[in-house]
Write a protein that holds these residues in place. Structure first.
Motif, PDB file in Angstrom:
ATOM      1  N   SER A 203       0.817  -1.211   0.000  1.00  0.00           N
ATOM      2  CA  SER A 203       0.000   0.000   0.000  1.00  0.00           C
ATOM      3  C   SER A 203       0.856   1.268   0.000  1.00  0.00           C
ATOM      4  O   SER A 203       0.358   2.358   0.265  1.00  0.00           O
ATOM      5  CB  SER A 203      -0.923   0.006   1.231  1.00  0.00           C
ATOM      6  OG  SER A 203      -0.171  -0.061   2.432  1.00  0.00           O
ATOM      7  N   TYR A 204       2.131   1.115  -0.289  1.00  0.00           N
ATOM      8  CA  TYR A 204       3.065   2.242  -0.282  1.00  0.00           C
ATOM      9  C   TYR A 204       2.693   3.232  -1.391  1.00  0.00           C
ATOM     10  O   TYR A 204       2.296   2.837  -2.492  1.00  0.00           O
ATOM     11  CB  TYR A 204       4.482   1.725  -0.494  1.00  0.00           C
ATOM     12  CG  TYR A 204       5.579   2.723  -0.213  1.00  0.00           C
ATOM     13  CD1 TYR A 204       5.994   2.984   1.081  1.00  0.00           C
ATOM     14  CD2 TYR A 204       6.212   3.391  -1.249  1.00  0.00           C
ATOM     15  CE1 TYR A 204       7.019   3.883   1.350  1.00  0.00           C
ATOM     16  CE2 TYR A 204       7.236   4.282  -1.002  1.00  0.00           C
ATOM     17  CZ  TYR A 204       7.634   4.531   0.299  1.00  0.00           C
ATOM     18  OH  TYR A 204       8.648   5.423   0.553  1.00  0.00           O
ATOM     19  N   VAL A 205       2.825   4.525  -1.105  1.00  0.00           N
ATOM     20  CA  VAL A 205       2.483   5.563  -2.081  1.00  0.00           C
ATOM     21  C   VAL A 205       3.640   5.743  -3.052  1.00  0.00           C
ATOM     22  O   VAL A 205       4.736   6.156  -2.659  1.00  0.00           O
ATOM     23  CB  VAL A 205       2.172   6.898  -1.381  1.00  0.00           C
ATOM     24  CG1 VAL A 205       1.881   7.988  -2.413  1.00  0.00           C
ATOM     25  CG2 VAL A 205       0.999   6.740  -0.429  1.00  0.00           C
ATOM     26  N   GLY A 206       3.432   5.418  -4.314  1.00  0.00           N
ATOM     27  CA  GLY A 206       4.470   5.567  -5.322  1.00  0.00           C
ATOM     28  C   GLY A 206       5.480   4.437  -5.290  1.00  0.00           C
ATOM     29  O   GLY A 206       5.312   3.447  -4.564  1.00  0.00           O
TER      30      GLY A 206
ATOM     31  N   TRP B 272       8.547   2.091  -4.360  1.00  0.00           N
ATOM     32  CA  TRP B 272       9.232   1.797  -3.100  1.00  0.00           C
ATOM     33  C   TRP B 272      10.686   1.459  -3.388  1.00  0.00           C
ATOM     34  O   TRP B 272      10.983   0.620  -4.246  1.00  0.00           O
ATOM     35  CB  TRP B 272       8.575   0.609  -2.396  1.00  0.00           C
ATOM     36  CG  TRP B 272       9.249   0.242  -1.103  1.00  0.00           C
ATOM     37  CD1 TRP B 272       8.953   0.704   0.140  1.00  0.00           C
ATOM     38  CD2 TRP B 272      10.372  -0.654  -0.935  1.00  0.00           C
ATOM     39  NE1 TRP B 272       9.808   0.168   1.072  1.00  0.00           N
ATOM     40  CE2 TRP B 272      10.694  -0.665   0.445  1.00  0.00           C
ATOM     41  CE3 TRP B 272      11.134  -1.425  -1.813  1.00  0.00           C
ATOM     42  CZ2 TRP B 272      11.737  -1.435   0.961  1.00  0.00           C
ATOM     43  CZ3 TRP B 272      12.185  -2.182  -1.306  1.00  0.00           C
ATOM     44  CH2 TRP B 272      12.465  -2.191   0.067  1.00  0.00           C
TER      45      TRP B 272
ATOM     46  N   ASP C 140      11.434   8.157  -4.872  1.00  0.00           N
ATOM     47  CA  ASP C 140      10.663   7.540  -3.795  1.00  0.00           C
ATOM     48  C   ASP C 140      10.463   8.581  -2.705  1.00  0.00           C
ATOM     49  O   ASP C 140      11.377   8.878  -1.944  1.00  0.00           O
ATOM     50  CB  ASP C 140      11.419   6.319  -3.253  1.00  0.00           C
ATOM     51  CG  ASP C 140      10.765   5.716  -1.999  1.00  0.00           C
ATOM     52  OD1 ASP C 140       9.771   6.289  -1.511  1.00  0.00           O
ATOM     53  OD2 ASP C 140      11.256   4.684  -1.520  1.00  0.00           O
TER      54      ASP C 140
ATOM     55  N   GLY D 237       7.259   8.375  -0.993  1.00  0.00           N
ATOM     56  CA  GLY D 237       6.320   7.711  -0.095  1.00  0.00           C
ATOM     57  C   GLY D 237       5.144   8.574   0.311  1.00  0.00           C
ATOM     58  O   GLY D 237       4.483   8.304   1.321  1.00  0.00           O
ATOM     59  N   GLY D 238       4.852   9.627  -0.459  1.00  0.00           N
ATOM     60  CA  GLY D 238       3.761  10.535  -0.107  1.00  0.00           C
ATOM     61  C   GLY D 238       4.112  11.487   1.015  1.00  0.00           C
ATOM     62  O   GLY D 238       3.266  12.250   1.476  1.00  0.00           O
ATOM     63  N   LYS D 239       5.381  11.476   1.457  1.00  0.00           N
ATOM     64  CA  LYS D 239       5.788  12.300   2.594  1.00  0.00           C
ATOM     65  C   LYS D 239       6.748  13.412   2.192  1.00  0.00           C
ATOM     66  O   LYS D 239       7.285  14.116   3.047  1.00  0.00           O
ATOM     67  CB  LYS D 239       6.443  11.421   3.662  1.00  0.00           C
ATOM     68  CG  LYS D 239       5.484  10.362   4.213  1.00  0.00           C
ATOM     69  CD  LYS D 239       6.101   9.586   5.343  1.00  0.00           C
ATOM     70  CE  LYS D 239       5.094   8.578   5.923  1.00  0.00           C
ATOM     71  NZ  LYS D 239       5.641   7.866   7.095  1.00  0.00           N
TER      72      LYS D 239
ATOM     73  N   GLN E 279       7.599  14.604  -4.866  1.00  0.00           N
ATOM     74  CA  GLN E 279       8.187  13.554  -5.666  1.00  0.00           C
ATOM     75  C   GLN E 279       7.652  13.619  -7.080  1.00  0.00           C
ATOM     76  O   GLN E 279       6.644  14.280  -7.351  1.00  0.00           O
ATOM     77  CB  GLN E 279       7.902  12.171  -5.070  1.00  0.00           C
ATOM     78  CG  GLN E 279       6.439  11.752  -5.095  1.00  0.00           C
ATOM     79  CD  GLN E 279       6.213  10.417  -4.393  1.00  0.00           C
ATOM     80  OE1 GLN E 279       6.352  10.309  -3.183  1.00  0.00           O
ATOM     81  NE2 GLN E 279       5.868   9.391  -5.157  1.00  0.00           N
TER      82      GLN E 279
ATOM     83  N   ASN F 215      11.977  10.229   0.701  1.00  0.00           N
ATOM     84  CA  ASN F 215      11.099   9.943   1.840  1.00  0.00           C
ATOM     85  C   ASN F 215      11.881  10.181   3.135  1.00  0.00           C
ATOM     86  O   ASN F 215      12.870   9.505   3.395  1.00  0.00           O
ATOM     87  CB  ASN F 215      10.632   8.483   1.772  1.00  0.00           C
ATOM     88  CG  ASN F 215       9.659   8.128   2.877  1.00  0.00           C
ATOM     89  OD1 ASN F 215       9.605   8.772   3.920  1.00  0.00           O
ATOM     90  ND2 ASN F 215       8.879   7.081   2.656  1.00  0.00           N
TER      91      ASN F 215
END
Length: 309
Positions: free
Chosen positions: A74-77, A79, A202, A204-206, A209, A279
């Motif tokens: 379920s990782y965003v983008g 990994w 990467d 990770g939505g944090k 990116q 990330n």
């Protein structure tokens, strides 16, 4: 030697096993620490301390990997593994294999294996453990481990990266790349990139990116040239440094905090992949982490001011 001394002597090996199974620095360090606690609490003296500790860290890593794989789905983008700047384990006779096995490309291939296949491959193919030791470590028969090894080798061989054989040539190419990057020389960058080069980030939505992978020498060279120019105006600098056994660099903000890492794949005299880890969760082990969003806002503000002017 005391137990503490025996453990500390083997710590580099244990970390290197755990990192290759898990792809995470913090997770590998936790597995090593738990291995020490179990060794310290054991009331019996193992016949082989190396075999006991390697088996313990392997089993712990397999357990952690099984739960980590669910999170990664379920990782965003895209990994990527946590960047490793220095592998603590050294073996001059297997230096090339160790460097290749810790590369981003190899670790991403290992993600395709089951946890057991991955552990068997790491112990057998990377660290040259005998099948009796491998079987003891993963809790399977030697025959089963041989089958796991065959399957793992087959999967890895299908997409195995084959990096530049001459390490000096690879490093010279990377040096020219980072010189061109520093100068913002798009033409020079383009000449160093493979026609089908890929640039992937990467976050990770944090962190900011790329919305998608960038493909092709022209596109990647133009993007790198423009992005690095804007980062430089915001006080960002970079230092070339080996990342996961391959040429790379670490980027810092004006306060010296880590913004992101670059890792390069070099093949046939050209750079065929650029992987960026931004990330913040994956950078904390490298030092204080920069606020990538704040830098992004500063860059956007500069662009708006320039457009108005």
């Amino acid at each position: 030697m005391t137990r503490t001394e025996e453990f500390e002597e083997l710590r580099p090996l244990l970390f290197s096993i755990a990192y290759r199974i898990l792809g995470g620095v913090s997770e590998a360090e936790d597995a090593v620490q738990e291995t020490w606690l179990r060794f310290e609490a054991s009331t019996t003296e193992p016949r082989s301390v190396k075999a006991f500790l390697s088996a313990t860290v392997t089993r712990l890593s397999i357990d952690v990997l099984r739960s980590a794989r669910v999170r990664r789905e379920s990782y965003v983008g895209p990994w990527f593994p946590e960047p490793l700047l220095d592998d603590p384990y050294e073996d001059p006779e297997r230096a090339a294999e160790l460097a290749d096995s810790v590369s981003m490309a190899a670790l991403l291939l290992l993600e395709r294996l089951s946890p057991l296949e991955r552990a068997v491959f790491v112990l057998r193919e990377v660290f040259d453990f005998g099948f009796p030791e491998v079987a003891s470590a993963v809790g399977r028969s030697e025959a089963a481990c041989r089958q796991l090894a065959v399957r793992a080798r087959r999967h890895m061989a299908a997409g195995r990266p084959r990096f530049e054989a001459d390490r000096r040539e690879r490093e010279e190419l990377a040096s020219r790349f980072f010189d061109a990057l520093h100068e913002g020389d798009v033409a020079a960058l383009r000449d160093l990139l493979a026609a089908d080069v890929t640039l992937v980030g990467d976050g990770g939505g944090k962190a900011p990116q790329l919305a998608r992978a960038i493909l092709g020498a022209d596109n990647v060279a133009r993007l790198l040239g423009s992005v690095v120019e804007r980062l430089s105006q915001a006080g960002v600098t970079f230092t070339p440094h080996e990342v996961n056994g391959q040429p790379g660099a670490v980027f810092h903000d004006r306060d010296g905090q880590v913004l992101h890492t670059f890792a390069l794949d070099v093949l046939d005299g050209r750079i065929n992949a650029v992987r960026i880890v931004i990330n913040p969760d994956k950078l904390a082990h490298l030092g204080p982490v920069a606020d990538a969003w704040a830098i992004d806002r500063e860059i956007r503000a500069r662009r708006r001011a320039r457009d108005r002017g």
